[in-house]
Write a protein that holds these residues in place. Structure first.
Motif, PDB file in Angstrom:
ATOM      1  N   GLN A   1     -10.507   1.417  -2.661  1.00 27.54           N
ATOM      2  CA  GLN A   1      -9.209   1.927  -3.109  1.00 27.54           C
ATOM      3  C   GLN A   1      -8.194   0.792  -3.177  1.00 27.54           C
ATOM      4  OE1 GLN A   1      -8.557   5.000  -0.147  1.00 27.54           O
ATOM      5  NE2 GLN A   1      -8.893   6.601  -1.674  1.00 27.54           N
ATOM      6  N   ASN A   2      -8.217  -0.066  -2.173  1.00 30.21           N
ATOM      7  CA  ASN A   2      -7.289  -1.195  -2.173  1.00 30.21           C
ATOM      8  C   ASN A   2      -7.634  -2.218  -3.245  1.00 30.21           C
ATOM      9  OD1 ASN A   2      -5.549  -0.217  -0.329  1.00 30.21           O
ATOM     10  ND2 ASN A   2      -6.151  -1.562   1.334  1.00 30.21           N
ATOM     11  N   LEU A   3      -8.912  -2.368  -3.549  1.00 29.16           N
ATOM     12  CA  LEU A   3      -9.314  -3.281  -4.611  1.00 29.16           C
ATOM     13  C   LEU A   3      -8.715  -2.826  -5.942  1.00 29.16           C
ATOM     14  CD1 LEU A   3     -10.938  -5.722  -5.536  1.00 29.16           C
ATOM     15  CD2 LEU A   3     -12.923  -4.207  -5.789  1.00 29.16           C
ATOM     16  N   ALA A   4      -8.819  -1.533  -6.229  1.00 30.75           N
ATOM     17  CA  ALA A   4      -8.235  -0.989  -7.462  1.00 30.75           C
ATOM     18  C   ALA A   4      -6.720  -1.200  -7.464  1.00 30.75           C
ATOM     19  CB  ALA A   4      -8.579   0.491  -7.600  1.00 30.75           C
ATOM     20  N   HIS A   5      -6.087  -0.969  -6.316  1.00 25.74           N
ATOM     21  CA  HIS A   5      -4.637  -1.182  -6.175  1.00 25.74           C
ATOM     22  C   HIS A   5      -4.287  -2.641  -6.425  1.00 25.74           C
ATOM     23  CE1 HIS A   5      -1.233  -2.520  -3.654  1.00 25.74           C
ATOM     24  NE2 HIS A   5      -0.650  -1.424  -4.076  1.00 25.74           N
ATOM     25  N   ASP A   6      -5.002  -3.552  -5.758  1.00 19.95           N
ATOM     26  CA  ASP A   6      -4.694  -4.976  -5.861  1.00 19.95           C
ATOM     27  C   ASP A   6      -4.873  -5.488  -7.285  1.00 19.95           C
ATOM     28  OD1 ASP A   6      -4.235  -4.873  -3.152  1.00 19.95           O
ATOM     29  OD2 ASP A   6      -6.009  -6.040  -2.585  1.00 19.95           O
ATOM     30  N   GLU A   7      -5.943  -5.070  -7.939  1.00 18.49           N
ATOM     31  CA  GLU A   7      -6.179  -5.512  -9.314  1.00 18.49           C
ATOM     32  C   GLU A   7      -5.055  -5.048 -10.233  1.00 18.49           C
ATOM     33  OE1 GLU A   7     -10.084  -3.841  -9.865  1.00 18.49           O
ATOM     34  OE2 GLU A   7     -11.062  -5.765  -9.456  1.00 18.49           O
ATOM     35  N   LYS A   8      -4.617  -3.819 -10.048  1.00 16.93           N
ATOM     36  CA  LYS A   8      -3.587  -3.239 -10.913  1.00 16.93           C
ATOM     37  C   LYS A   8      -2.194  -3.794 -10.596  1.00 16.93           C
ATOM     38  CE  LYS A   8      -1.710   1.237 -12.295  1.00 16.93           C
ATOM     39  NZ  LYS A   8      -1.800   2.677 -12.119  1.00 16.93           N
ATOM     40  N   VAL A   9      -1.854  -3.838  -9.308  1.00 17.48           N
ATOM     41  CA  VAL A   9      -0.490  -4.188  -8.908  1.00 17.48           C
ATOM     42  C   VAL A   9      -0.297  -5.692  -8.742  1.00 17.48           C
ATOM     43  CG1 VAL A   9       1.258  -3.879  -7.098  1.00 17.48           C
ATOM     44  CG2 VAL A   9      -0.145  -1.947  -7.813  1.00 17.48           C
ATOM     45  N   LEU A  10      -1.277  -6.380  -8.166  1.00 18.99           N
ATOM     46  CA  LEU A  10      -1.103  -7.790  -7.830  1.00 18.99           C
ATOM     47  C   LEU A  10      -1.679  -8.751  -8.871  1.00 18.99           C
ATOM     48  CD1 LEU A  10      -2.011  -7.563  -4.039  1.00 18.99           C
ATOM     49  CD2 LEU A  10       0.259  -7.482  -5.080  1.00 18.99           C
ATOM     50  N   GLY A  11      -2.695  -8.312  -9.590  1.00 19.11           N
ATOM     51  CA  GLY A  11      -3.324  -9.174 -10.591  1.00 19.11           C
ATOM     52  C   GLY A  11      -4.525  -9.926 -10.043  1.00 19.11           C
ATOM     53  N   ALA A  12      -5.278 -10.506 -10.948  1.00 15.81           N
ATOM     54  CA  ALA A  12      -6.574 -11.110 -10.619  1.00 15.81           C
ATOM     55  C   ALA A  12      -6.475 -12.383  -9.786  1.00 15.81           C
ATOM     56  CB  ALA A  12      -7.331 -11.409 -11.913  1.00 15.81           C
ATOM     57  N   ASN A  13      -5.333 -13.045  -9.764  1.00 20.13           N
ATOM     58  CA  ASN A  13      -5.222 -14.325  -9.064  1.00 20.13           C
ATOM     59  C   ASN A  13      -4.463 -14.256  -7.744  1.00 20.13           C
ATOM     60  OD1 ASN A  13      -6.623 -15.776 -11.084  1.00 20.13           O
ATOM     61  ND2 ASN A  13      -4.776 -15.755 -12.345  1.00 20.13           N
ATOM     62  N   HIS A  14      -4.150 -13.073  -7.294  1.00 22.34           N
ATOM     63  CA  HIS A  14      -3.384 -12.939  -6.053  1.00 22.34           C
ATOM     64  C   HIS A  14      -4.293 -13.113  -4.848  1.00 22.34           C
ATOM     65  CE1 HIS A  14      -0.653 -11.303  -3.040  1.00 22.34           C
ATOM     66  NE2 HIS A  14       0.310 -11.479  -3.936  1.00 22.34           N
ATOM     67  N   PRO A  15      -3.829 -13.827  -3.807  1.00 20.04           N
ATOM     68  CA  PRO A  15      -4.675 -14.041  -2.612  1.00 20.04           C
ATOM     69  C   PRO A  15      -5.083 -12.752  -1.901  1.00 20.04           C
ATOM     70  CG  PRO A  15      -2.582 -15.258  -2.427  1.00 20.04           C
ATOM     71  CD  PRO A  15      -2.559 -14.524  -3.723  1.00 20.04           C
ATOM     72  N   ASP A  16      -4.226 -11.723  -1.953  1.00 18.71           N
ATOM     73  CA  ASP A  16      -4.588 -10.458  -1.303  1.00 18.71           C
ATOM     74  C   ASP A  16      -5.802  -9.808  -1.970  1.00 18.71           C
ATOM     75  OD1 ASP A  16      -2.588 -10.799   0.514  1.00 18.71           O
ATOM     76  OD2 ASP A  16      -1.313  -9.206  -0.246  1.00 18.71           O
ATOM     77  N   LEU A  17      -5.977 -10.056  -3.273  1.00 15.87           N
ATOM     78  CA  LEU A  17      -7.154  -9.541  -3.967  1.00 15.87           C
ATOM     79  C   LEU A  17      -8.416 -10.189  -3.405  1.00 15.87           C
ATOM     80  CD1 LEU A  17      -8.387  -7.805  -6.285  1.00 15.87           C
ATOM     81  CD2 LEU A  17      -8.173  -9.835  -7.710  1.00 15.87           C
ATOM     82  N   ALA A  18      -8.350 -11.498  -3.154  1.00 19.68           N
ATOM     83  CA  ALA A  18      -9.501 -12.200  -2.584  1.00 19.68           C
ATOM     84  C   ALA A  18      -9.834 -11.663  -1.195  1.00 19.68           C
ATOM     85  CB  ALA A  18      -9.232 -13.692  -2.525  1.00 19.68           C
ATOM     86  N   ILE A  19      -8.810 -11.378  -0.404  1.00 22.38           N
ATOM     87  CA  ILE A  19      -9.035 -10.827   0.937  1.00 22.38           C
ATOM     88  C   ILE A  19      -9.709  -9.459   0.838  1.00 22.38           C
ATOM     89  CG2 ILE A  19      -7.870  -9.919   2.997  1.00 22.38           C
ATOM     90  CD1 ILE A  19      -5.756 -12.179   2.525  1.00 22.38           C
ATOM     91  N   THR A  20      -9.226  -8.639  -0.085  1.00 25.64           N
ATOM     92  CA  THR A  20      -9.817  -7.314  -0.268  1.00 25.64           C
ATOM     93  C   THR A  20     -11.267  -7.435  -0.737  1.00 25.64           C
ATOM     94  OG1 THR A  20      -7.656  -6.357  -0.746  1.00 25.64           O
ATOM     95  CG2 THR A  20      -9.574  -5.090  -1.429  1.00 25.64           C
ATOM     96  N   LEU A  21     -11.533  -8.345  -1.666  1.00 26.46           N
ATOM     97  CA  LEU A  21     -12.909  -8.565  -2.106  1.00 26.46           C
ATOM     98  C   LEU A  21     -13.795  -9.011  -0.951  1.00 26.46           C
ATOM     99  CD1 LEU A  21     -12.323 -10.299  -5.556  1.00 26.46           C
ATOM    100  CD2 LEU A  21     -13.552  -8.140  -5.173  1.00 26.46           C
ATOM    101  N   ASN A  22     -13.285  -9.889  -0.112  1.00 28.11           N
ATOM    102  CA  ASN A  22     -14.046 -10.340   1.046  1.00 28.11           C
ATOM    103  C   ASN A  22     -14.351  -9.183   1.985  1.00 28.11           C
ATOM    104  OD1 ASN A  22     -15.127 -12.492   2.838  1.00 28.11           O
ATOM    105  ND2 ASN A  22     -13.474 -11.750   4.160  1.00 28.11           N
ATOM    106  N   ASN A  23     -13.360  -8.336   2.225  1.00 31.58           N
ATOM    107  CA  ASN A  23     -13.581  -7.178   3.095  1.00 31.58           C
ATOM    108  C   ASN A  23     -14.638  -6.275   2.502  1.00 31.58           C
ATOM    109  OD1 ASN A  23     -11.704  -8.061   4.947  1.00 31.58           O
ATOM    110  ND2 ASN A  23     -10.034  -6.902   4.044  1.00 31.58           N
TER     111      ASN A  23
END
Length: 185
Positions: free
Chosen positions: A163-185
């Motif tokens: 759910q957070n991955l979908a949120h991060d991709e939509k709200v933060l974009g593909a290059n945001h560090p939080d997206l990488a953290i979510t992908l790692n999780n």
């Protein structure tokens, strides 16, 4: 020290100043100093400012939590929650903040069941009040994922992270560090 260099002004102004210093000390990881400033603010904050009273109590509770004093943290956080609930709809966002802080405190104390309950309540309020794109909603889902992971509920943890991955991709974009953290999780 630093507090003596601030002009005194009214009790409300002084309480706000002390609270801001306490919040800065908290962010710096200087929890003993944060407690000291929050306690000073707590002594002078007017009863006519319940928003500031609860903000001081939450800062105090979070500082105690990071110092490992879970009972003192719960005491302050539960007092803030009572104040904010008494404010009705106007205090709803602060109720979510209080519940989140209680959930984090219970998580670090090892009470995953209560941490989950508080965090689920915070998430429900935040989703309603702040909307699904709120960073706080994502934070609450991350906490619920961490709780599920700690309990060995890997499918549930993955669902929250997705759910957070979908949120991060939509709200933060593909290059945001939080997206990488979510992908790692």
């Amino acid at each position: 020290a630093a507090s003596s260099r601030i002009s005194q002004g009214s009790a409300l102004t002084r309480a706000r100043q002390l609270t801001a210093i306490g919040e800065s000390k908290f962010r710096l990881g200087e929890y003993d100093d944060a407690v000291r400033f929050f306690r000073q603010a707590q002594r002078i904050v007017p009863a006519t400012s319940p928003e500031l009273q609860s903000r001081v109590l939450v800062g105090l509770g979070q500082s105690y939590s990071d110092l490992g004093d879970e009972p003192a943290a719960d005491h302050a956080l539960l007092r803030a929650l009572r104040i904010d609930r008494s404010r009705g709809r106007a205090g709803l966002a602060d109720v979510a903040r209080d519940l989140e802080a209680l959930g984090i405190n219970r998580y670090y104390a090892g009470n995953l069941a209560l941490a989950q309950t508080f965090t689920e309540r915070a998430l429900a309020i935040r989703s309603q009040v702040e909307g699904p794109a709120s960073p706080s909603v994502a934070d609450n889902r991350n906490m619920l994922a961490n709780i599920a992971y700690q309990r060995g509920e890997l499918g549930r943890a993955e669902a929250y992270y997705r759910q957070n991955l979908a949120h991060d991709e939509k709200v933060l974009g593909a290059n945001h560090p939080d997206l990488a953290i979510t992908l790692n999780n």
